[in-house]
Design a protein around this motif. Structure first.
Motif, PDB file in Angstrom:
ATOM      1  N   SER A  94       0.834  -1.203   0.000  1.00  0.00           N
ATOM      2  CA  SER A  94       0.000   0.000   0.000  1.00  0.00           C
ATOM      3  C   SER A  94       0.868   1.252   0.000  1.00  0.00           C
ATOM      4  N   GLY A  95       1.943   1.210   0.769  1.00  0.00           N
ATOM      5  CA  GLY A  95       2.895   2.311   0.796  1.00  0.00           C
ATOM      6  C   GLY A  95       2.315   3.644   1.206  1.00  0.00           C
ATOM      7  N   VAL A  96       1.310   3.656   2.076  1.00  0.00           N
ATOM      8  CA  VAL A  96       0.686   4.917   2.483  1.00  0.00           C
ATOM      9  C   VAL A  96       0.939   5.120   3.977  1.00  0.00           C
ATOM     10  N   PRO A  97       2.060   5.734   4.338  1.00  0.00           N
ATOM     11  CA  PRO A  97       2.351   5.947   5.755  1.00  0.00           C
ATOM     12  C   PRO A  97       1.625   7.174   6.293  1.00  0.00           C
ATOM     13  N   ARG A  98       1.639   7.300   7.596  1.00  0.00           N
ATOM     14  CA  ARG A  98       1.123   8.512   8.219  1.00  0.00           C
ATOM     15  C   ARG A  98       2.052   9.672   7.852  1.00  0.00           C
ATOM     16  N   PRO A  99       1.540  10.799   7.409  1.00  0.00           N
ATOM     17  CA  PRO A  99       2.406  11.914   6.989  1.00  0.00           C
ATOM     18  C   PRO A  99       3.384  12.316   8.082  1.00  0.00           C
TER      19      PRO A  99
END
Length: 323
Positions: free
Chosen positions: A239-244
């Motif tokens: 997914s590669g969507v970390p917390r900013p």
């Protein structure tokens, strides 16, 4: 903790004397060694990697390993640990390369996490700049060379404050192995770009993504995926969507903006030029007055080196050091 342990007696092979077991890696064991086939006393240390026989018995792996190391040996930059010699002894392959006295970035990231103390933003930016410099140097070769497996274990901080990328050329031979012989570990997946986790070959953009994940760990004292507990590393990597980073760390806005471009999950939107990232990070450092030879980073590396050495000594006294 590393697996550092003196060899008694030292082992001579291929013109090198292996004196100390330094670490175990995915491809084999690493030793500190010295050159023995030379005139006079040659005390310069080398890192000597002994590849697992399982891998080098694959003819395609061995062939690509020789080709990849030949390409990597042409790299010459202050940010890249040099490869010097690839040899065979008793049907085992050995690689002699530059020994970087210090600690790896994994120790720094672990210390930041354990102490819940973010690494100073300027020093993290310096590591980012030097990492980008090394990647830019390699990708500018003809043919271009990507690292392909950038993790905190193959970025080292020397005791004089240098940042060195190690193991260039060791990723591409893995693709020559028969299916099932090697698969990434959960730790590997924590630094894999989403497109690579979905099956694409590593490239310049995925190297930069991996580097950005490590800088996130330094700035936030946490891995970006630590904020999604209970989810498998493979799912998170794909997914590669970390917390900013701006939600978990207080850092200068221009560094945050650059970092976000490097940690972009969509490879088509990601900043893919290491040379451009290097220029932008150097501009940031210049505006904040950080010198290129950073004494703070040298002090950190020296302190962590001493800390690791003390832990190893305590573990050896208790009989718990792995061989």
């Amino acid at each position: 903790m590393s697996d550092q342990k003196k060899l008694d007696p030292p082992k001579d092979l291929g013109g090198y004397r292996l004196v100390e077991h330094v670490a175990d890696g995915r491809l084999g064991q690493v030793y500190r060694g010295q050159r023995t086939v030379c005139l006079g006393e040659f005390a310069k240390p080398f890192a000597v990697k002994r590849f697992r026989r399982l891998f080098t018995q694959s003819p395609s792996f061995a062939r690509q390993l020789i080709e990849a190391i030949a390409s990597a040996s042409a790299l010459s930059d202050r940010t890249i640990a040099q490869s010097f010699d690839l040899f065979v002894e008793s049907e085992r392959y050995y690689l002699a390369s530059e020994f970087v006295d210090g600690c790896d970035l994994a120790v720094v990231c672990e210390t930041a996490r354990n102490l819940k103390t973010p690494f100073p933003a300027l020093q993290a930016a310096f590591i980012l700049a030097e990492g980008c410099r090394g990647l830019a140097h390699a990708i500018a070769r003809n043919p271009p060379l990507v690292h392909g497996h950038l993790t905190p274990w193959n970025i080292r901080l020397s005791r004089t404050g240098e940042v060195k990328l190690t193991d260039f050329g060791l990723s591409s031979p893995m693709y020559a192995l028969p299916p099932g012989m090697y698969s990434p570990t959960p730790e590997d997946l924590r630094y894999v770009a989403p497109e690579v986790a979905r099956g694409r070959r590593p490239d310049a953009g995925s190297d930069l993504y991996a580097l950005a994940v490590m800088v996130y760990e330094l700035l936030a004292a946490a891995h970006p995926f630590d904020f999604a507990p209970g989810t498998s590393p493979g799912t998170l990597a794909a997914s590669g969507v970390p917390r900013p980073i701006g939600e978990v760390a207080s850092i200068p806005g221009e560094l945050e903006a650059l970092h976000n471009r490097l940690l972009e999950a969509d490879p088509d939107k990601r900043l893919r030029s290491a040379a451009e990232a290097y220029r932008e990070t150097c501009g940031f450092l210049d505006r904040h007055g950080l010198p290129r030879a950073d004494p703070v980073l040298a002090q950190v590396a020296e302190e962590l080196h001493g800390q690791v050495a003390m832990e190893e000594a305590e573990a050896e006294d208790s009989g718990s050091v792995k061989s």
